[in-house]
Design an enzyme around this catalytic site. Sequence first.
Site, PDB file in Angstrom:
ATOM      1  N   TYR A  56       0.838  -1.196   0.000  1.00  0.00           N
ATOM      2  CA  TYR A  56       0.000   0.000   0.000  1.00  0.00           C
ATOM      3  C   TYR A  56       0.878   1.254   0.000  1.00  0.00           C
ATOM      4  CZ  TYR A  56      -3.657  -3.279   1.640  1.00  0.00           C
ATOM      5  OH  TYR A  56      -4.534  -4.338   1.788  1.00  0.00           O
ATOM      6  N   PRO A 206     -15.502  -4.167   3.394  1.00  0.00           N
ATOM      7  CA  PRO A 206     -16.855  -4.528   3.859  1.00  0.00           C
ATOM      8  C   PRO A 206     -17.915  -3.504   3.462  1.00  0.00           C
ATOM      9  CG  PRO A 206     -15.575  -3.626   5.677  1.00  0.00           C
ATOM     10  CD  PRO A 206     -14.625  -3.758   4.508  1.00  0.00           C
ATOM     11  N   LEU A 207     -17.455  -2.322   3.051  1.00  0.00           N
ATOM     12  CA  LEU A 207     -18.397  -1.287   2.595  1.00  0.00           C
ATOM     13  C   LEU A 207     -18.438  -1.231   1.068  1.00  0.00           C
ATOM     14  CD1 LEU A 207     -17.322   1.461   5.167  1.00  0.00           C
ATOM     15  CD2 LEU A 207     -19.431   0.104   5.212  1.00  0.00           C
ATOM     16  N   ARG A 209     -15.972  -0.906  -0.950  1.00  0.00           N
ATOM     17  CA  ARG A 209     -15.071   0.178  -1.361  1.00  0.00           C
ATOM     18  C   ARG A 209     -15.799   1.525  -1.329  1.00  0.00           C
ATOM     19  NH1 ARG A 209     -10.354  -2.309  -3.297  1.00  0.00           N
ATOM     20  NH2 ARG A 209     -10.628  -4.521  -3.735  1.00  0.00           N
ATOM     21  N   GLY A 210     -16.710   1.640  -0.375  1.00  0.00           N
ATOM     22  CA  GLY A 210     -17.425   2.903  -0.170  1.00  0.00           C
ATOM     23  C   GLY A 210     -18.802   2.916  -0.799  1.00  0.00           C
TER      24      GLY A 210
HETATM   25  N1  NAP Z   1      -6.417  -8.388   1.404  1.00  0.00           N
HETATM   26  C1  NAP Z   1      -6.677  -7.648   0.361  1.00  0.00           C
HETATM   27  O1  NAP Z   1      -6.406  -8.012  -0.787  1.00  0.00           O
HETATM   28  C2  NAP Z   1      -7.323  -6.312   0.572  1.00  0.00           C
HETATM   29  C3  NAP Z   1      -7.884  -5.616  -0.513  1.00  0.00           C
HETATM   30  C4  NAP Z   1      -8.498  -4.386  -0.268  1.00  0.00           C
HETATM   31  C5  NAP Z   1      -8.539  -3.877   1.027  1.00  0.00           C
HETATM   32  N2  NAP Z   1      -7.962  -4.558   2.045  1.00  0.00           N
HETATM   33  C6  NAP Z   1      -7.975  -4.029   3.447  1.00  0.00           C
HETATM   34  O2  NAP Z   1      -9.327  -3.840   3.854  1.00  0.00           O
HETATM   35  C7  NAP Z   1      -9.519  -2.510   4.318  1.00  0.00           C
HETATM   36  C8  NAP Z   1     -10.945  -2.059   4.064  1.00  0.00           C
HETATM   37  O3  NAP Z   1     -11.305  -2.184   2.719  1.00  0.00           O
HETATM   38  P1  NAP Z   1     -11.393  -0.958   1.704  1.00  0.00           P
HETATM   39  O4  NAP Z   1     -10.774   0.234   2.318  1.00  0.00           O
HETATM   40  O5  NAP Z   1     -10.878  -1.470   0.402  1.00  0.00           O
HETATM   41  O6  NAP Z   1     -12.948  -0.751   1.463  1.00  0.00           O
HETATM   42  P2  NAP Z   1     -14.196  -0.361   2.371  1.00  0.00           P
HETATM   43  O7  NAP Z   1     -13.848  -0.424   3.783  1.00  0.00           O
HETATM   44  O8  NAP Z   1     -15.305  -1.180   1.866  1.00  0.00           O
HETATM   45  O9  NAP Z   1     -14.470   1.141   1.897  1.00  0.00           O
HETATM   46  C9  NAP Z   1     -13.532   2.175   2.026  1.00  0.00           C
HETATM   47  C10 NAP Z   1     -14.072   3.393   1.322  1.00  0.00           C
HETATM   48  O10 NAP Z   1     -15.311   3.766   1.929  1.00  0.00           O
HETATM   49  C11 NAP Z   1     -15.277   5.107   2.354  1.00  0.00           C
HETATM   50  N3  NAP Z   1     -16.005   5.151   3.635  1.00  0.00           N
HETATM   51  C12 NAP Z   1     -15.685   4.523   4.781  1.00  0.00           C
HETATM   52  N4  NAP Z   1     -16.630   4.727   5.725  1.00  0.00           N
HETATM   53  C13 NAP Z   1     -17.557   5.524   5.142  1.00  0.00           C
HETATM   54  C14 NAP Z   1     -18.777   6.085   5.601  1.00  0.00           C
HETATM   55  N5  NAP Z   1     -19.227   5.851   6.836  1.00  0.00           N
HETATM   56  N6  NAP Z   1     -19.495   6.867   4.738  1.00  0.00           N
HETATM   57  C15 NAP Z   1     -19.058   7.090   3.468  1.00  0.00           C
HETATM   58  N7  NAP Z   1     -17.906   6.563   2.978  1.00  0.00           N
HETATM   59  C16 NAP Z   1     -17.169   5.793   3.803  1.00  0.00           C
HETATM   60  C17 NAP Z   1     -13.822   5.455   2.522  1.00  0.00           C
HETATM   61  O11 NAP Z   1     -13.681   6.828   2.302  1.00  0.00           O
HETATM   62  P3  NAP Z   1     -12.366   7.672   2.723  1.00  0.00           P
HETATM   63  O12 NAP Z   1     -11.227   6.983   2.020  1.00  0.00           O
HETATM   64  O13 NAP Z   1     -12.662   9.000   2.169  1.00  0.00           O
HETATM   65  O14 NAP Z   1     -12.251   7.627   4.173  1.00  0.00           O
HETATM   66  C18 NAP Z   1     -13.187   4.612   1.409  1.00  0.00           C
HETATM   67  O15 NAP Z   1     -13.252   5.289   0.182  1.00  0.00           O
HETATM   68  C19 NAP Z   1      -8.448  -1.717   3.557  1.00  0.00           C
HETATM   69  O16 NAP Z   1      -8.191  -0.480   4.190  1.00  0.00           O
HETATM   70  C20 NAP Z   1      -7.280  -2.675   3.558  1.00  0.00           C
HETATM   71  O17 NAP Z   1      -6.577  -2.579   4.781  1.00  0.00           O
HETATM   72  C21 NAP Z   1      -7.372  -5.775   1.842  1.00  0.00           C
END
Ligand code: NAP
Length: 328
Positions: A56, A206-207, A209-210
């Site tokens: 990352y 879990p969201l 990706r937003g």
């Molecule tokens: N193992 C893997 O291959 C893999 C792949 C992807 C991710 N991950 C891990 O999983 C974590 C979580 O997944 P993710 O970040 O991809 O996706 P996510 O948690 O589904 O969504 C993140 C996105 O949602 C937005 N967001 C969060 N809370 C919100 C709310 N209450 N209202 C509106 N928008 C909101 C964030 O905005 P902001 O950015 O503006 O805060 C960001 O753009 C990552 O940070 C990473 O550590 C692992």
Amino acid sequence: MKQRKLGSQGLVVSALGLGCMGMSEFYGFGEESESIRTIHEALDAGVTLFDTADMYGYGDNERLVGKAMRNRRGEAILATKFGFVRDPQRPGERRISGRPEYVRSACDASLRRLGIECIDLYYQHRVDTDVPIEETTGAMAELVVAGKVRFIGLSEASAQNVRRAHAVHPVSALQNEWSLWSRDLEENDQLATARDLDIGIVAYSPLGRGFLTGAIKSPADFGSGDFRKNSPRFAAENFEKNLRLVREVEAMAKRLRCEPSQLALAWLLTQGDDVVPIPGTKRVPYLRENLGALEVRLSADDLQELDAVFPPDAASGARYPDMSFVNR
Ligand SMILES: NC(=O)c1ccc[n+]([C@@H]2O[C@H](COP(=O)([O-])OP(=O)(O)OC[C@H]3O[C@@H](n4cnc5c(N)ncnc54)[C@H](OP(=O)(O)O)[C@@H]3O)[C@@H](O)[C@H]2O)c1
């Protein structure tokens, strides 16, 4: 803060973790100070599981997490990952390595960037199909013996690879994409295998990706470096179809007097005590909203209704532009 057990090796973490990836890359730009405030606020609220990876931001994310934890290391369970090899000169290219010598050097580099002596949970980010997983897991097991790693995990590994790795050294967590719109692991045996072996599930993105929060209204919302710009799920031909599903989540959340983000997370938390979602954000208000999911109670009727409006295969478009990198 409610706690959950990941695996049967003694790893216990907060029921919701914090995904730190988006603080450095993939979802637009943020201020380092705001990201660090978000991490500190999460610690203050009792969040213990923090998720990063060496890839990352080409190591920047680990540096950022390490900086935020400098005086609070004892309060956190730090999880990081190895496996994707990237070259900043060729941002579009990715290689995967699970070679034992690579595992050892990647771990040392992560420890240096994080500024810590031991990684709490070390994941193989993706399985290297050119290296038998036993060899990679063997190298991870040696890191445990050396005191550099406490628990090991896998991400997006196939059911068969999970079993093979677990036979070499107990795996504490399987990290997979899991949300209302990404339910492959329920269907392809990964979930059943993890449960059979008593391996905890860490649900990433879990969201959606937003998207599941309802905050994303148009594909034009994404800047040039944003992962979602090239994701099939967010492509013009799928966007509107998927948005219709989110509208259902919004309507249901309204009836339940919670936010759509909280409904999406509560749905995951209800899937079992072995599930720990790690919603990602770089903003304090989003973090607070997401933690509110812990207070949302869903009845059997609510779950049935969600299943009806958002069935497992409802989302349009693949999770990744190149699916060859998942479920290896
Ligand atoms: N193992 C893997 O291959 C893999 C792949 C992807 C991710 N991950 C891990 O999983 C974590 C979580 O997944 P993710 O970040 O991809 O996706 P996510 O948690 O589904 O969504 C993140 C996105 O949602 C937005 N967001 C969060 N809370 C919100 C709310 N209450 N209202 C509106 N928008 C909101 C964030 O905005 P902001 O950015 O503006 O805060 C960001 O753009 C990552 O940070 C990473 O550590 C692992």
